[in-house]
Scaffold this motif. Structure first.
Motif, PDB file in Angstrom:
ATOM      1  N   PRO A  94      24.818  30.338   2.152  1.00  0.00           N
ATOM      2  CA  PRO A  94      24.773  29.723   0.825  1.00  0.00           C
ATOM      3  C   PRO A  94      25.500  28.396   0.688  1.00  0.00           C
ATOM      4  O   PRO A  94      25.066  27.533  -0.073  1.00  0.00           O
ATOM      5  N   TYR A  95      26.617  28.203   1.418  1.00  0.00           N
ATOM      6  CA  TYR A  95      27.390  26.978   1.211  1.00  0.00           C
ATOM      7  C   TYR A  95      27.062  25.899   2.236  1.00  0.00           C
ATOM      8  O   TYR A  95      27.769  24.893   2.326  1.00  0.00           O
ATOM      9  N   MET A  96      25.991  26.093   2.995  1.00  0.00           N
ATOM     10  CA  MET A  96      25.472  25.053   3.869  1.00  0.00           C
ATOM     11  C   MET A  96      24.252  24.416   3.205  1.00  0.00           C
ATOM     12  O   MET A  96      23.638  25.000   2.306  1.00  0.00           O
ATOM     13  N   THR A  97      23.904  23.224   3.629  1.00  0.00           N
ATOM     14  CA  THR A  97      22.773  22.518   3.022  1.00  0.00           C
ATOM     15  C   THR A  97      21.449  23.121   3.483  1.00  0.00           C
ATOM     16  O   THR A  97      21.389  23.903   4.438  1.00  0.00           O
ATOM     17  N   VAL A  98      20.389  22.712   2.790  1.00  0.00           N
ATOM     18  CA  VAL A  98      19.040  23.142   3.167  1.00  0.00           C
ATOM     19  C   VAL A  98      18.742  22.737   4.604  1.00  0.00           C
ATOM     20  O   VAL A  98      18.263  23.542   5.411  1.00  0.00           O
ATOM     21  N   ALA A  99      19.041  21.479   4.959  1.00  0.00           N
ATOM     22  CA  ALA A  99      18.776  20.988   6.316  1.00  0.00           C
ATOM     23  C   ALA A  99      19.569  21.783   7.350  1.00  0.00           C
ATOM     24  O   ALA A  99      19.057  22.112   8.429  1.00  0.00           O
ATOM     25  N   GLU A 100      20.821  22.086   7.043  1.00  0.00           N
ATOM     26  CA  GLU A 100      21.654  22.858   7.977  1.00  0.00           C
ATOM     27  C   GLU A 100      21.104  24.268   8.166  1.00  0.00           C
ATOM     28  O   GLU A 100      21.171  24.833   9.262  1.00  0.00           O
ATOM     29  N   ASN A 101      20.538  24.847   7.088  1.00  0.00           N
ATOM     30  CA  ASN A 101      19.919  26.160   7.212  1.00  0.00           C
ATOM     31  C   ASN A 101      18.638  26.104   8.033  1.00  0.00           C
ATOM     32  O   ASN A 101      18.358  27.016   8.809  1.00  0.00           O
ATOM     33  N   ILE A 102      17.866  25.051   7.868  1.00  0.00           N
ATOM     34  CA  ILE A 102      16.621  24.901   8.642  1.00  0.00           C
ATOM     35  C   ILE A 102      16.917  24.848  10.140  1.00  0.00           C
ATOM     36  O   ILE A 102      16.218  25.456  10.960  1.00  0.00           O
ATOM     37  N   PHE A 103      17.985  24.141  10.519  1.00  0.00           N
ATOM     38  CA  PHE A 103      18.293  23.944  11.947  1.00  0.00           C
ATOM     39  C   PHE A 103      19.461  24.813  12.423  1.00  0.00           C
ATOM     40  O   PHE A 103      20.085  24.515  13.441  1.00  0.00           O
ATOM     41  N   LEU A 104      19.733  25.886  11.698  1.00  0.00           N
ATOM     42  CA  LEU A 104      20.834  26.776  12.056  1.00  0.00           C
ATOM     43  C   LEU A 104      20.616  27.364  13.456  1.00  0.00           C
ATOM     44  O   LEU A 104      19.572  27.935  13.752  1.00  0.00           O
ATOM     45  N   GLY A 105      21.609  27.188  14.306  1.00  0.00           N
ATOM     46  CA  GLY A 105      21.518  27.701  15.671  1.00  0.00           C
ATOM     47  C   GLY A 105      20.839  26.762  16.644  1.00  0.00           C
ATOM     48  O   GLY A 105      20.802  27.026  17.852  1.00  0.00           O
ATOM     49  N   ARG A 106      20.298  25.658  16.146  1.00  0.00           N
ATOM     50  CA  ARG A 106      19.663  24.654  17.030  1.00  0.00           C
ATOM     51  C   ARG A 106      19.940  23.250  16.466  1.00  0.00           C
ATOM     52  O   ARG A 106      19.057  22.407  16.351  1.00  0.00           O
ATOM     53  N   GLU A 107      21.217  23.063  16.110  1.00  0.00           N
ATOM     54  CA  GLU A 107      21.627  21.816  15.473  1.00  0.00           C
ATOM     55  C   GLU A 107      21.377  20.609  16.372  1.00  0.00           C
ATOM     56  O   GLU A 107      21.537  20.673  17.602  1.00  0.00           O
TER      57      GLU A 107
END
Length: 496
Positions: A94-107
């Protein structure tokens, strides 16, 4: 790959403590098709998908993907092999951005471990543009509506460029407009040769977009048929093993005295000047589009977010409800919209979830639980509501969605409320369980309880309500009695 099947499962078996979730399941999915997986809650659909996605390991059986046997070490392994999944339960950070959630684990990185946030935002914008999704990549997830969270989850699954995408109830929390958008995305993916496994309890969706349909029942394979060979009636009969003649079980009940009345209820920025009443034996439906303020109104009545102004009367007496405890003391119960997040305590047992709102009634003078009385009462409700569980100690997380919903209903019925508020009581549960919930609602109305039901499904609103309040953008737009209500009249008010 010479075979026309991208996915082949043979004799898949999976057991959990006290439950055989899958019993020698088989499944074949043709490449480049949309393949529906249908069955009542507890049929084993989500369990099987978690095996395909590497979350669970089967106790027995083989999985072949693109002609080769597949043994996965986890979901990351599945993604690397070309399988992605949209989960039934939303799992945002919840406290990460949309983009960070999209690329979570493959930043994306700049080197030396530094995350390249700008590139992730730019790539998310490109992805959203291609899917015609209008969401700010820099917004924090907790700032989004449930519908937009669902669209982010859909976009994340698609961003992996997978050959097979599993969609488990992808439209359960999105509006009709977003459903149309998703169907356009699915058509585009099919054109590119991507295969979709689609799980939904919404029959109209299944017959509109699916090529093949596989039915499971009680963890067993029943049949796979082309969608064109089935209709809603034959599909329901395959799913439940019996004919459901009347999905909406609504009995004629004598309407009694007013049990709850709200007058000019207002919560700034959410809803304004809401007035209605509900009587003993009556089912009052509250309809409206997502974001109309329906849930917010009942949250104020139940003391979760007290109103800024207005009055609430219970049995003709003005009451001051500032907390949920106040509401419970006034014999009001609330089945919340999201059973996973705000309804059930997933790590706890069926028994513990059932007595959560009435535990004070089962303590002796020394503060200890009257275990025998609790077990007797809970066992009675398991039988009364036909809850499928091996025992009261079973963790509620291991039950199907329909059975979880029945446990949560039992939680409030143990408190013997006079007024029962049901927010989306049949969301995400199968047609058989829906019918059982509707029968239970009718039985409760017959005992003199007043029921308020919020539902986004117009057939449910029309089929179960004695009166219907329609809301739009935080305002009450009209009220219809059962005899005059129609889908067209409700939609006209909902858009006004």
């Amino acid at each position: 790959m010479s075979s026309e099947y991208i996915l082949e499962l043979t004799d898949i078996t999976k057991e959990f403590p006290g439950v055989k979730a899958l019993d020698n399941i088989r499944l074949k999915v043709r490449k480049g098709t949309v393949h529906a997986l249908m069955g009542e809650n507890g049929a084993g659909k989500s369990t099987l998908m978690k095996i395909i996605f590497g979350i669970y390991t089967p106790d027995k059986g083989t999985v072949k993907f693109k002609g080769e046997e597949l043994k996965l070490s986890g979901s990351r392994d599945a993604l690397s092999r070309g399988i992605s999944m949209i989960h039934q339960e939303l799992t945002p950070v919840p406290y990460m951005t949309v983009a960070e959630n999209i690329f979570l684990g493959r930043e994306m990185t700049l080197g030396y471990g530094w995350v390249n946030k700008k590139k992730m935002i730019d790539e998310t914008r490109k992805l959203f543009d291609s899917l015609q999704i209008d969401i700010d990549p820099t917004a924090k997830m907790f700032e989004l509506s449930i519908a937009n969270m669902q669209m982010v989850e859909i976009a994340a699954a698609i961003s992996h460029n997978a050959d097979l995408i599993i969609m488990d109830e992808p439209t359960s929390a999105i509006t009709d407009k977003e459903v149309e958008q998703l169907f356009r995305i699915i058509a585009s993916l099919k054109e590119k040769g991507v295969t979709i496994i689609y799980i939904s309890h919404k029959m109209d969706e299944i017959f509109r977009i699916c090529d093949d349909i596989t039915v499971f029942r009680d963890g067993r394979f029943i049949a796979t048929r082309p969608a064109a060979e089935l209709n809603q009636e034959s599909l329901i009969q395959m799913m439940v093993g019996r004919e459901i003649k009347q999905v909406f079980h609504k009995d004629e009940v004598e309407i009694g005295e007013v049990l709850l009345s709200v007058k000019q209820l207002t919560r700034n920025g959410k809803f304004r000047d809401i007035s209605f009443e509900v009587r003993s034996g009556e089912i009052l439906g509250i309809a409206g589009l997502m974001g109309a303020g329906r849930t917010e109104v009942i949250e104020s009545i139940f003391g979760i977010y007290p109103p800024d102004s207005g009055e609430i009367y219970v049995k003709g007496k003005k009451v001051n409800i500032k907390t949920t405890r106040d509401a419970i003391k006034q014999k009001i119960g609330l089945l919340t919209e999201d059973r996973k997040i705000t309804g059930a305590f997933l790590p706890l047992s069926v028994r513990d979830n059932m007595i959560m709102s009435s535990i004070d009634n089962y303590l002796n003078k020394f503060g200890f639980l009257k275990s025998k009385l609790v077990n007797d009462m809970c066992s009675a409700f398991v039988e009364r509501l036909s809850i499928k569980t091996p025992n009261l100690s079973q963790k509620i997380v291991n039950l199907s969605g329909g059975n979880q919903q029945k446990v949560l209903l039992a939680k409030w019925l143990l408190n013997n409320p006079d007024i029962l508020i049901l927010d989306e009581p049949t969301r995400g549960i199968d047609v058989g369980a829906k019918s059982e919930i509707h029968k239970l609602m009718s039985r409760l109305a017959q005992t003199g309880k007043a029921i308020i039901m919020i539902s986004s499904e117009l057939p449910e609103i029309l089929g179960m309500s004695d009166r219907i309040v329609v809301m739009h953008e935080g305002a009450k737009k009209g009220e219809l009695i059962r005899a005059e209500a129609s889908q067209e009249k409700i939609m006209e008010l909902a858009f006004s």
